[in-house]
Design a protein around this motif. Structure first.
Motif, short mmCIF file in Angstrom:
data_model
loop_
_atom_site.label_atom_id
_atom_site.label_comp_id
_atom_site.label_asym_id
_atom_site.label_seq_id
_atom_site.Cartn_x
_atom_site.Cartn_y
_atom_site.Cartn_z
N GLU A 189 1.18 -7.28 16.35
CA GLU A 189 0.87 -6.92 14.98
C GLU A 189 -0.62 -6.64 14.78
O GLU A 189 -1.01 -5.68 14.12
N ALA A 241 -2.32 -4.60 11.66
CA ALA A 241 -3.01 -5.63 10.88
C ALA A 241 -4.51 -5.55 11.09
O ALA A 241 -5.17 -4.66 10.58
N ASN A 293 2.32 -4.81 5.04
CA ASN A 293 1.06 -4.49 5.72
C ASN A 293 1.25 -3.38 6.75
O ASN A 293 0.32 -2.61 7.02
N VAL A 352 -4.97 -10.22 2.21
CA VAL A 352 -4.39 -8.90 2.47
C VAL A 352 -4.42 -8.06 1.21
O VAL A 352 -4.78 -6.87 1.24
#
Length: 489
Positions: A50, A55, A173, A194
């Motif tokens: 990720e 990310a 995301n 985030v």
């Protein structure tokens, strides 16, 4: 699982089996290999995980151009050179370069270079020290571990359960970091790291952003002034920030049409896309936990060596997001180093050092946890906040400094510098318990604070750590001076 595939391969034995080839799984493999152990790494998606593709890396690749332009606009002489908006197409090209166009061959080669064996497919624990991997070729590869199985499967974005959310096709995301189209209007649900980072990025790329925060302020888990400064900056940039607000339902009558969000005050927001940034859930739902007496879909409870509690024989470990100690890549890699070292030591018959700050104890997870929020201004924090320390029953002293009012280097960095710093000290030992910086460029100050917290450095020694003039790091001296001046009163 065996019935779902056309062929089962013979057992293959390794000293260590790692499920998940993200940064944490790779770090476990590297430390185990350094200890002379054979390692198999199982991955069902891209090697790199990720962080590499959806990310940390792509989000920061997108944020940096936005903040660089903002930095230029804060300087007389430089702002005149900024003649247009951020070029979204160029930012997307930059991001694609840093995620290697979602090609994981380089990271797969790195595993091979360290001597780890990569098995592509969906891995599930299949009883004690065994992992069954369903490969893309529809075979089952059976792996057996001599010493340990390490779960490094990470987490995924949580999607709130509410009417209409399926038809709304909300972003997570992943969509927010791999799309190459700027929506006209973007609604972001969630005021945590985030949410505020993506609000910063997408507003800078040209979207009209509405940020919907359930709490009275953004970044509620940080020092209060951090949320206040970031909130003010987002609003100044044009983000519509809604506090103490909850989305109750959505509707998107046409797949290509706008989304209408109904709020708890009965008002509505219309957006072209919606990003859910409301937390993470563990990727443990289909990895065979039930075969060793654990609950599928749960966070894995571990001790300070990241060994999973409740598994007979002590052969199962979990590092990174899945153990819920600290959902941060750098902290997961730290845990991975502890895990790899611990497995190698036990395989060699050596005793573990699990004392606080010992070689095989992830003490920093609870005492020196470092985190950065890449907003504009940045938030950089390590250790305990004042509230956390007080809740722990500690006697503390708190020192606050207005950075632009006291630090010449900050004013040279930006003509209209905005920022604040806080030092939390243990009243009994005078050692640093926590530090928070908010401001432009403060992320590069954080490791000095991390060393102070992890090293349990007393104030008396900090006076001899002389910051260079004129840099933002002079804030350290100003904090000490403010502490001294307060003691004289």
């Amino acid at each position: 699982m065996k019935n779902a595939a056309s062929k089962t391969t013979p057992d293959t034995t390794f000293d260590v089996i790692v499920i998940g080839a993200g940064p944490i799984g790779q770090s476990v493999a590297a430390r185990a290999r350094a200890g002379g152990l054979s390692v198999a790494v199982v991955e069902k998606e891209l090697v790199g995980g990720e962080c590499s593709y959806w990310a940390c890396i792509p989000s920061k690749a997108m944020l940096r151009p936005v903040v660089a332009v903002a930095d230029a606009r804060r300087l007389d002489g430089a702002r005149e050179a900024v003649t247009g908006p951020v070029a979204a197409a160029g930012v997307f090209r930059r991001r694609d370069r840093y995620v290697t166009d979602w090609d994981d061959s380089g990271q797969a080669q790195s595993l091979a270079d360290m001597g780890a064996h990569l098995v592509r497919g969906h891995g599930r624990v299949d009883g004690p020290r065994r992992v069954a991997v369903a490969t893309p070729e529809e075979t089952i590869v059976l792996l057996t571990a001599v010493h340990a199985v390490v779960v490094c499967t990470g987490s995924r974005a949580a999607v709130p359960d509410m009417p209409g959310i399926a038809e709304a096709k909300v972003w997570t995301n992943r969509t927010a970091t791999d799309t190459a189209t700027v929506p006209g209007r973007l609604a972001i649900i969630g005021g945590g790291p985030v949410g505020v980072e993506m609000a910063t990025a997408w507003q800078g790329l040209g979207a009209e952003v509405t940020l919907i925060a359930r709490e009275p302020r953004v970044l509620p888990q940080f020092e209060e002034f951090a949320g206040e400064l970031v909130d003010a900056s987002l609003k100044a940039a044009g983000v519509d920030v809604r506090h103490s607000t909850t989305v109750t339902s959505m509707r998107r009558p046409s797949p290509a049409g706008p989304v209408t969000l109904l709020l708890d005050d009965h008002s509505e927001i219309e957006a072209d896309e919606v990003l859910a940034a409301v937390g993470r859930v563990p990727l443990t739902g289909d990895i065979g936990l039930e075969t060793v007496g654990l609950t599928p879909g749960s966070w894995l409870d571990v001790d300070d060596t990241c060994r999973v509690r409740g598994v007979e024989g002590g052969w199962l470990y979990a590092a990174g997001d899945v153990n819920h100690r600290a959902l941060l890549t750098h902290q997961g890699k730290y845990q991975a180093r502890m895990v790899g070292n611990a497995i190698a030591a036990q395989a060699d018959g050596r005793a573990l050092d699990t004392s606080p700050w010992g070689r095989h104890a992830a003490t920093a997870d609870t005492h020196a946890l470092a985190q950065v929020v890449f907003t504009d201004p940045e938030v950089a924090t390590v250790g305990l906040s004042a509230d956390q320390a007080a809740r722990d029953g500690r006697e503390i002293r708190v020192v606050d400094v207005d950075i632009p009012a006291t630090v010449v280097g900050a004013l040279l960095y930006a003509d209209d510098y905005q920022g604040q710093a806080r030092l939390v000290l243990d009243g009994a030992t005078d050692c640093v318990l926590g530090v928070t910086f908010v401001g432009y460029g403060v992320t590069e100050l954080l490791h000095s604070a991390t060393v102070a917290v992890a090293g349990q450095v007393p104030v008396s020694r900090l006076w001899h750590a002389v910051p260079s003039f004129p840099t933002i790091s002079e804030v350290w001296l100003r904090l000490l001076e403010a502490l001294r001046d307060g003691e004289r009163q």
